[in-house]
Design a protein around this motif. Structure first.
Motif, PDB file in Angstrom:
ATOM      1  N   UNK A   1       0.846  -1.194   0.000  1.00 49.15           N
ATOM      2  CA  UNK A   1       0.000   0.000   0.000  1.00 49.15           C
ATOM      3  C   UNK A   1       0.879   1.240   0.000  1.00 49.15           C
ATOM      4  N   UNK A   2       0.295   2.345  -0.343  1.00 51.22           N
ATOM      5  CA  UNK A   2       1.030   3.596  -0.347  1.00 51.22           C
ATOM      6  C   UNK A   2       1.424   4.041  -1.739  1.00 51.22           C
TER       7      UNK A   2
ATOM      8  N   UNK B   1      16.265   2.685  -4.288  1.00 51.71           N
ATOM      9  CA  UNK B   1      17.571   2.033  -4.137  1.00 51.71           C
ATOM     10  C   UNK B   1      17.434   0.655  -3.496  1.00 51.71           C
ATOM     11  N   UNK B   2      16.246   0.366  -2.972  1.00 57.66           N
ATOM     12  CA  UNK B   2      16.004  -0.913  -2.309  1.00 57.66           C
ATOM     13  C   UNK B   2      14.911  -1.670  -3.058  1.00 57.66           C
TER      14      UNK B   2
ATOM     15  N   UNK C   1       8.046  -9.115  -2.844  1.00 55.05           N
ATOM     16  CA  UNK C   1       6.930  -8.251  -3.228  1.00 55.05           C
ATOM     17  C   UNK C   1       7.008  -7.821  -4.692  1.00 55.05           C
ATOM     18  N   UNK C   2       8.220  -7.913  -5.258  1.00 55.10           N
ATOM     19  CA  UNK C   2       8.385  -7.520  -6.647  1.00 55.10           C
ATOM     20  C   UNK C   2       8.298  -6.019  -6.845  1.00 55.10           C
ATOM     21  N   UNK C   3       8.762  -5.257  -5.855  1.00 58.46           N
ATOM     22  CA  UNK C   3       8.692  -3.802  -5.968  1.00 58.46           C
ATOM     23  C   UNK C   3       9.769  -3.180  -5.092  1.00 58.46           C
TER      24      UNK C   3
ATOM     25  N   UNK D   1      15.017  -7.372   0.153  1.00 56.91           N
ATOM     26  CA  UNK D   1      14.468  -8.707   0.366  1.00 56.91           C
ATOM     27  C   UNK D   1      14.860  -9.278   1.712  1.00 56.91           C
ATOM     28  N   UNK D   2      16.113  -9.095   2.099  1.00 54.27           N
ATOM     29  CA  UNK D   2      16.603  -9.671   3.355  1.00 54.27           C
ATOM     30  C   UNK D   2      15.988  -9.012   4.590  1.00 54.27           C
TER      31      UNK D   2
END
Length: 222
Positions: free
Chosen positions: A195-196, A204-205, A210-212, A217-218
């Motif tokens: 959401x958001x 940068x992350x 989630x694929x976004x 991920x870690x």
């Protein structure tokens, strides 16, 4: 080398390493041929054996040899034919024996042994893969169970960085490596999109789960 015919076939059904000296050989031989009356069987018993669906090739060959040892005067050519007939038509050994039908029974057993070694490796590899999948699944379930305890706390925070005060399962490899191994498993369920406003996320992350963008991920709570 002194054994012949059915006695030699019986000898080859013994477990490897069972015979350590001649006294031991004499004992098991006498026990085999005097402790029970061996019923005479005909060649139909060989043709009725058949490899069981869940039976390894090595177990089938061992069972075949044991049955053949109970048939007095069994013809090697018929035994060679019977061992092939007991295999599924699509089995690689069945194809091999069909292409080389002139083999002696001893050569058939040698060929079968080669295929049994390959079959042993295949079974061992399958068990290893299943064990790895089970361990990965259990690790995922433990992580999910631990995470569910803090579900209410997580929903009140951004899904970005994990705090050092949280106690999560410690894995021997990074989470993104685990995800790469289990992402196609049927028990892995993807979450709905974050959401958001996507434009306000930290590009940068990136989270592969989630694929976004927005968090690594870690450090993904989900």
């Amino acid at each position: 080398m002194t054994l012949r015919g059915a006695a030699q076939d019986w000898f080859h059904t013994l477990l490897s390493g069972l015979i350590s000296n001649f006294k031991k050989l004499a004992y098991v031989f006498t026990k085999e041929y005097t402790s029970y009356q061996m019923m005479k069987k005909n060649l139909d018993h060989l043709y009725n054996l058949g490899k069981k669906p869940d039976e390894s090739l090595r177990a089938y060959i061992k069972r075949f040899k044991a049955k053949k040892a109970n048939i007095v005067g069994c013809d090697d050519r018929i035994a060679s034919s019977a061992i092939k007939e007991g295999l599924p038509a699509e089995h690689n050994l069945c194809h091999e024996l069909t292409m080389t039908s002139s083999q002696t029974l001893a050569e058939v057993f040698t060929t079968a042994e080669r295929y049994a070694l390959w079959d042993d490796d295949r079974i061992a590899s399958k068990k290893s893969t299943e064990q790895e999948d089970l361990m990965t699944k259990r690790a995922y379930e433990r992580s999910d169970k631990l995470g569910s305890k803090d579900k209410d706390k997580r929903t009140s925070r951004p899904q970005g960085e994990a705090t050092t005060k949280e106690n999560y399962t410690k894995f021997s490899i990074h989470i993104h490596q685990i995800l790469a191994q289990v992402k196609d498993k049927p028990w892995v369920k993807r979450l709905p999109p974050l959401k958001g406003d996507p434009s306000k996320r930290d590009t940068r992350k990136y989270c592969a789960f989630h694929g976004t963008h927005g968090h690594n991920t870690n450090n993904c709570f989900a």
